[in-house]
Design an enzyme around this catalytic site. Structure first.
Site, PDB file in Angstrom:
ATOM      1  CG  ASP A  18     -23.590  14.841 -31.669  1.00 25.64           C
ATOM      2  OD1 ASP A  18     -23.923  14.404 -32.787  1.00 25.64           O
ATOM      3  OD2 ASP A  18     -24.128  14.470 -30.601  1.00 25.64           O
ATOM      4  N   GLY A  21     -26.609  16.060 -38.288  1.00 21.99           N
ATOM      5  CA  GLY A  21     -27.910  15.562 -38.751  1.00 21.99           C
ATOM      6  C   GLY A  21     -29.027  16.535 -38.414  1.00 21.99           C
ATOM      7  CG  HIS A  35     -22.379  14.078 -42.277  1.00 19.92           C
ATOM      8  ND1 HIS A  35     -22.253  14.125 -40.905  1.00 19.92           N
ATOM      9  CD2 HIS A  35     -23.263  13.068 -42.535  1.00 19.92           C
ATOM     10  CE1 HIS A  35     -23.018  13.178 -40.366  1.00 19.92           C
ATOM     11  NE2 HIS A  35     -23.643  12.533 -41.333  1.00 19.92           N
ATOM     12  CB  SER A  63     -18.052   6.463 -32.889  1.00 21.63           C
ATOM     13  OG  SER A  63     -19.331   5.978 -33.258  1.00 21.63           O
ATOM     14  CG  LEU A 129      -2.897  21.717 -34.826  1.00 21.85           C
ATOM     15  CD1 LEU A 129      -3.149  21.961 -33.344  1.00 21.85           C
ATOM     16  CD2 LEU A 129      -4.071  22.246 -35.648  1.00 21.85           C
TER      17      LEU A 129
HETATM   18  C1  IPE Z   1     -20.519  10.660 -31.378  1.00 24.56           C
HETATM   19  O1  IPE Z   1     -21.707  11.156 -31.865  1.00 24.56           O
HETATM   20  C2  IPE Z   1     -19.607  10.277 -32.508  1.00 24.56           C
HETATM   21  C3  IPE Z   1     -19.066  11.373 -33.319  1.00 24.56           C
HETATM   22  C4  IPE Z   1     -19.284  12.634 -33.121  1.00 24.56           C
HETATM   23  C5  IPE Z   1     -18.218  10.972 -34.406  1.00 24.56           C
HETATM   24  P1  IPE Z   1     -22.997  10.247 -32.090  1.00 24.56           P
HETATM   25  O2  IPE Z   1     -24.036  11.155 -32.625  1.00 24.56           O
HETATM   26  O3  IPE Z   1     -22.648   9.048 -32.882  1.00 24.56           O
HETATM   27  O4  IPE Z   1     -23.329   9.782 -30.605  1.00 24.56           O
HETATM   28  P2  IPE Z   1     -24.705   9.339 -29.947  1.00 24.56           P
HETATM   29  O5  IPE Z   1     -25.229   8.208 -30.758  1.00 24.56           O
HETATM   30  O6  IPE Z   1     -25.613  10.509 -29.976  1.00 24.56           O
HETATM   31  O7  IPE Z   1     -24.339   8.956 -28.545  1.00 24.56           O
HETATM   32  C1  IPE Z   2     -21.992  14.083 -35.889  1.00 22.98           C
HETATM   33  O1  IPE Z   2     -23.252  14.487 -36.309  1.00 22.98           O
HETATM   34  C2  IPE Z   2     -21.180  13.481 -36.996  1.00 22.98           C
HETATM   35  C3  IPE Z   2     -21.025  12.015 -36.910  1.00 22.98           C
HETATM   36  C4  IPE Z   2     -21.404  11.254 -35.915  1.00 22.98           C
HETATM   37  C5  IPE Z   2     -20.358  11.367 -38.033  1.00 22.98           C
HETATM   38  P1  IPE Z   2     -24.508  13.511 -36.263  1.00 22.98           P
HETATM   39  O2  IPE Z   2     -24.640  12.888 -37.608  1.00 22.98           O
HETATM   40  O3  IPE Z   2     -24.412  12.574 -35.120  1.00 22.98           O
HETATM   41  O4  IPE Z   2     -25.674  14.545 -36.032  1.00 22.98           O
HETATM   42  P2  IPE Z   2     -27.010  14.340 -35.193  1.00 22.98           P
HETATM   43  O5  IPE Z   2     -26.607  13.905 -33.813  1.00 22.98           O
HETATM   44  O6  IPE Z   2     -27.805  13.293 -35.899  1.00 22.98           O
HETATM   45  O7  IPE Z   2     -27.663  15.673 -35.204  1.00 22.98           O
HETATM   46 MG    MG Z   3     -25.084  12.688 -33.193  1.00 21.66          MG
END
Ligand code: IPE
Ligand code: IPE
Ligand code: MG
Length: 242
Positions: A18, A21, A35, A63, A129
């Site tokens: 996570d 973004g 990403h 997800s 792995l």
């Molecule tokens: C969880 O992260 C899903 C992945 C890392 C693929 P999100 O960024 O989607 O989760 P929330 O919305 O913060 O709970």
């Molecule tokens: C995790 O990073 C990657 C995916 C969920 C695909 P995010 O895109 O959720 O990044 P933040 O949470 O917005 O920083």
């Molecule tokens: Mg996120």
């Protein structure tokens, strides 16, 4: 570098990657650039897991709830996946890594699906792995699917409702399928300072140790990874015993 106990390596590590973004925002670049940077971080963690002798690595890549994001972001994420598998397929094969998908990826864009299937086919006999990519994965969704299969068997008269076991439920999950079989993760890591599961490994994580790292996923390094494993190794796992 931290000192890791080779005798206490987790067999299965699962990671909620996570913070892509927020990393992008911090750097003043589009979310997709975040990403992309995240994918590079993932690549290094796959290599490093293999070096550490970890047997199963699962990454939460997309997800069942991530479809709520803009079309641009969603299709961009899948394009990056193609870049990753096309560029690194040879290396994965050379390193004996077997790639598996956890989740129903039938609805992802056609070119991404083809690239993914090529990778699954090329690596299917690899014995190193096992790298699980959780894609269109949701913990509630997989439990629902497993329960549906069991309900069907009960309705057919194959089993009685009171014969339903925990093992049967586990076998119906993505991690219970024959090709993608994975033991429950001893360690679940989430990056970016968020401390929640977001629908990840609800069943399998019943007794997992959780380690939360403040580092945003694109900045997550093998060194940081080792720190998380060291933290896991310092924990006292009791499984309800005393
Ligand atoms: C969880 O992260 C899903 C992945 C890392 C693929 P999100 O960024 O989607 O989760 P929330 O919305 O913060 O709970
Ligand atoms: C995790 O990073 C990657 C995916 C969920 C695909 P995010 O895109 O959720 O990044 P933040 O949470 O917005 O920083
Ligand atoms: Mg996120």
């Amino acid at each position: 570098m931290v000192e890791l106990n080779r005798e206490r390596m987790p067999r299965h590590v699962a990671i909620i990657m996570d913070g892509n973004g927020r990393w992008a925002k911090q750097h003043g670049v589009p979310r997709l650039a975040g990403h992309r940077a995240g994918m590079e971080a993932m690549k290094k963690i796959v290599d490093h897991s293999d070096k550490l002798g970890i047997k199963y690595l699962t990454v939460y890549a997309f997800s069942t709830e991530n479809w709520k994001r803009s079309m641009e972001e969603v299709s961009g994420i899948f394009k990056l996946l193609v870049v990753f598998v096309n560029r690194d397929l040879k290396e994965l094969v050379d390193n004996n890594v077997r790639v598996e998908v956890l989740g129903d990826y039938s609805m992802i864009p056609e070119d991404s699906k083809e690239a993914l299937e090529r990778t699954l086919a090329r690596t299917k006999d690899d014995t190193g792995l096992q790298f699980n990519i959780a894609l269109n994965y949701g913990g509630r969704d997989e439990i629902r699917r497993s329960v549906e299969q069991i309900a069907r068997r009960a309705a057919n008269g194959e089993i009685k409702p009171e014969d339903v076991t925990e093992d049967m439920i586990g076998q119906g999950l993505w991690t219970g399928s024959e090709h993608a079989y994975s033991p429950d993760p001893e360690l679940i890591i989430r990056t970016s300072g968020e401390e929640r599961l977001s629908n990840f490994m609800l069943w399998q994580g019943a007794y997992s140790e959780f380690v939360f790292s403040d580092v945003l996923w694109p900045d997550f390094t093998p060194d940081e990874f080792e720190k998380c494993i060291a933290e896991y190794q310092s924990r006292d796992r009791r499984f309800g015993g005393r």
